[in-house]
Design an enzyme around this catalytic site. Structure first.
Site, PDB file in Angstrom:
ATOM      1  N   ASN A 143     -26.747  49.560  12.565  1.00 44.60           N
ATOM      2  CA  ASN A 143     -25.544  50.283  12.113  1.00 44.60           C
ATOM      3  C   ASN A 143     -25.630  50.591  10.627  1.00 44.60           C
ATOM      4  O   ASN A 143     -25.248  51.684  10.201  1.00 44.60           O
ATOM      5  CB  ASN A 143     -24.282  49.463  12.414  1.00 44.60           C
ATOM      6  CG  ASN A 143     -23.811  49.660  13.838  1.00 44.60           C
ATOM      7  OD1 ASN A 143     -23.381  50.755  14.209  1.00 44.60           O
ATOM      8  ND2 ASN A 143     -23.921  48.615  14.648  1.00 44.60           N
ATOM      9  N   ARG A 185     -14.346  27.100   2.641  1.00 47.74           N
ATOM     10  CA  ARG A 185     -14.242  28.430   3.224  1.00 47.74           C
ATOM     11  C   ARG A 185     -13.787  29.498   2.216  1.00 47.74           C
ATOM     12  O   ARG A 185     -14.389  30.573   2.080  1.00 47.74           O
ATOM     13  CB  ARG A 185     -13.279  28.349   4.410  1.00 47.74           C
ATOM     14  CG  ARG A 185     -13.008  29.631   5.124  1.00 47.74           C
ATOM     15  CD  ARG A 185     -14.322  30.212   5.612  1.00 47.74           C
ATOM     16  NE  ARG A 185     -14.251  31.638   5.558  1.00 47.74           N
ATOM     17  CZ  ARG A 185     -13.896  32.403   6.581  1.00 47.74           C
ATOM     18  NH1 ARG A 185     -13.611  31.860   7.723  1.00 47.74           N
ATOM     19  NH2 ARG A 185     -13.851  33.700   6.448  1.00 47.74           N
ATOM     20  N   MET A 196     -21.717  38.383  11.000  1.00 48.04           N
ATOM     21  CA  MET A 196     -21.233  37.409  11.970  1.00 48.04           C
ATOM     22  C   MET A 196     -20.436  36.271  11.328  1.00 48.04           C
ATOM     23  O   MET A 196     -20.580  35.116  11.711  1.00 48.04           O
ATOM     24  CB  MET A 196     -22.408  36.868  12.794  1.00 48.04           C
ATOM     25  CG  MET A 196     -23.068  37.949  13.627  1.00 48.04           C
ATOM     26  SD  MET A 196     -21.871  39.006  14.489  1.00 48.04           S
ATOM     27  CE  MET A 196     -22.655  39.184  16.058  1.00 48.04           C
ATOM     28  N   ASN A 229     -14.705  47.236  10.559  1.00 46.29           N
ATOM     29  CA  ASN A 229     -15.660  46.450  11.362  1.00 46.29           C
ATOM     30  C   ASN A 229     -16.027  47.270  12.581  1.00 46.29           C
ATOM     31  O   ASN A 229     -15.235  48.082  13.058  1.00 46.29           O
ATOM     32  CB  ASN A 229     -15.007  45.133  11.808  1.00 46.29           C
ATOM     33  CG  ASN A 229     -15.969  44.287  12.630  1.00 46.29           C
ATOM     34  OD1 ASN A 229     -17.145  44.153  12.295  1.00 46.29           O
ATOM     35  ND2 ASN A 229     -15.489  43.721  13.721  1.00 46.29           N
ATOM     36  N   HIS A 251     -17.264  46.689  16.541  1.00 41.61           N
ATOM     37  CA  HIS A 251     -17.334  45.641  17.565  1.00 41.61           C
ATOM     38  C   HIS A 251     -17.846  46.271  18.866  1.00 41.61           C
ATOM     39  O   HIS A 251     -17.371  47.340  19.254  1.00 41.61           O
ATOM     40  CB  HIS A 251     -15.945  45.030  17.776  1.00 41.61           C
ATOM     41  CG  HIS A 251     -15.951  43.975  18.828  1.00 41.61           C
ATOM     42  ND1 HIS A 251     -16.497  42.724  18.603  1.00 41.61           N
ATOM     43  CD2 HIS A 251     -15.533  43.993  20.110  1.00 41.61           C
ATOM     44  CE1 HIS A 251     -16.393  42.013  19.712  1.00 41.61           C
ATOM     45  NE2 HIS A 251     -15.819  42.755  20.643  1.00 41.61           N
ATOM     46  N   GLY A 269      -6.837  38.569  12.268  1.00 45.73           N
ATOM     47  CA  GLY A 269      -7.272  38.086  13.581  1.00 45.73           C
ATOM     48  C   GLY A 269      -8.736  38.405  13.843  1.00 45.73           C
ATOM     49  O   GLY A 269      -9.413  39.033  13.034  1.00 45.73           O
ATOM     50  N   ASP A 289     -11.086  40.620  15.611  1.00 46.08           N
ATOM     51  CA  ASP A 289     -11.209  41.918  16.290  1.00 46.08           C
ATOM     52  C   ASP A 289      -9.858  42.451  16.774  1.00 46.08           C
ATOM     53  O   ASP A 289      -9.783  43.123  17.804  1.00 46.08           O
ATOM     54  CB  ASP A 289     -12.208  41.822  17.467  1.00 46.08           C
ATOM     55  CG  ASP A 289     -13.573  41.342  17.016  1.00 46.08           C
ATOM     56  OD1 ASP A 289     -14.019  41.753  15.934  1.00 46.08           O
ATOM     57  OD2 ASP A 289     -14.198  40.543  17.740  1.00 46.08           O
TER      58      ASP A 289
HETATM   59  C1  GAR Z   1     -23.641  45.511  16.813  1.00 45.98           C
HETATM   60  O1  GAR Z   1     -23.659  45.722  18.207  1.00 45.98           O
HETATM   61  C2  GAR Z   1     -22.233  45.203  16.370  1.00 45.98           C
HETATM   62  O2  GAR Z   1     -21.262  45.935  17.057  1.00 45.98           O
HETATM   63  C3  GAR Z   1     -22.161  43.745  16.691  1.00 45.98           C
HETATM   64  O3  GAR Z   1     -23.400  43.220  16.291  1.00 45.98           O
HETATM   65  C4  GAR Z   1     -24.381  44.228  16.453  1.00 45.98           C
HETATM   66  C5  GAR Z   1     -25.142  44.375  15.154  1.00 45.98           C
HETATM   67  O4  GAR Z   1     -26.223  45.243  15.323  1.00 45.98           O
HETATM   68  N1  GAR Z   1     -21.079  43.107  16.028  1.00 45.98           N
HETATM   69  C6  GAR Z   1     -20.374  42.118  16.580  1.00 45.98           C
HETATM   70  O5  GAR Z   1     -20.627  41.638  17.673  1.00 45.98           O
HETATM   71  C7  GAR Z   1     -19.238  41.614  15.728  1.00 45.98           C
HETATM   72  N2  GAR Z   1     -18.332  40.870  16.534  1.00 45.98           N
HETATM   73  P1  GAR Z   1     -26.950  45.869  14.072  1.00 45.98           P
HETATM   74  O6  GAR Z   1     -27.279  44.699  13.132  1.00 45.98           O
HETATM   75  O7  GAR Z   1     -28.200  46.471  14.636  1.00 45.98           O
HETATM   76  O8  GAR Z   1     -26.040  46.867  13.440  1.00 45.98           O
END
Ligand code: GAR
Length: 217
Positions: free
Chosen positions: A15, A66, A91, A108, A110, A144, A146
């Site tokens: 991404n 945190r 993450m 973000n 998701h 929250g 997502d």
């Molecule tokens: C993506 O699918 C993103 O939507 C997901 O991690 C992947 C990262 O891929 N994000 C989550 O699951 C957040 N909850 P990338 O590093 O190739 O962009």
């Protein structure tokens, strides 16, 4: 003047790559001022370096409390004059210091059609539920997991042969890499507004905006 943004990554960064490619187009309203990672080995850092974008790593183990982790992120973002923040496979949950520093200015992506399947392993959750259409959502981050107001969504079919990897890959290349650059463009153009006069907060995109895509297999 282009709007300085940060992209936060933990892993492969496809991404991030889509955002780099989009912002390198002439006259793009945003520029990626810094890429931050919580893991030194995140391949996203390498993608940033190849594109000549400054990088920084903020390690959780250096900030056991945190709030201090979030404050370290905010300091790095401020150092680069960032106005918008894109979480791209980052993450870690975002805490109050970061949310307060960038109110309604953190996006973000998701890998699920929210509000279904928040949290980890969105594609696996979708498969487990037997849904026939899966997808991805770009949303404004709130306190929250997502749960923030939706900016754009993309849908893909679920195929009988799918496992988590094939479905996640179709979601990534089919829709995530399309809707995230679009959402960032709207953000940088000043066209995203969070409206709070509804039962839930909602995003309005001013002007013409295709807020969904469907990638047919
Ligand atoms: C993506 O699918 C993103 O939507 C997901 O991690 C992947 C990262 O891929 N994000 C989550 O699951 C957040 N909850 P990338 O590093 O190739 O962009």
């Amino acid at each position: 003047m282009s709007v300085p943004v940060a992209v936060l990554v933990s892993g492969s960064g496809t991404n991030l790559q889509a955002l780099i490619d989009a912002t390198q187009e002439p006259d793009h309203p945003a520029r990626i001022a810094v890429v931050l990672a919580d893991r030194p080995k995140a391949f996203g850092l390498e993608r940033a370096r190849r594109a000549g974008i400054p990088t920084a790593v903020v390690l959780k183990r250096d900030h056991p409390v945190r709030a201090s982790y979030d404050e370290a992120l905010v300091a790095a973002l401020r150092e680069h004059g960032v106005e918008w923040v894109c979480l791209a496979g980052f993450m870690k949950l975002v805490g109050a210091p970061l949310l307060e520093a960038f109110p309604d200015r953190i996006l973000n992506i998701h890998p699920a059609l929210l509000p279904s399947f928040p949290g980890l392993h969105g594609p696996a959750q979708a498969l487990g539920y037997g849904v026939q259409i899966a997808g991805a959502t770009v949303h404004v981050v709130d306190a929250g997991t997502d749960t923030g107001p939706i900016v754009a969504q993309g849908a893909v079919p679920v195929l009988p042969s799918d496992d988590e990897d094939t479905l996640a890959g179709r979601i990534l290349s089919g829709v995530e890499h399309v809707i995230y650059p679009r959402a960032l463009r709207w953000a940088a153009e000043g066209r995203l507004r969070v409206v709070r006069d509804q039962p839930r907060a909602r995003v309005v995109v001013d002007g013409d905006a295709e807020r969904f895509v469907f990638a047919a297999g």
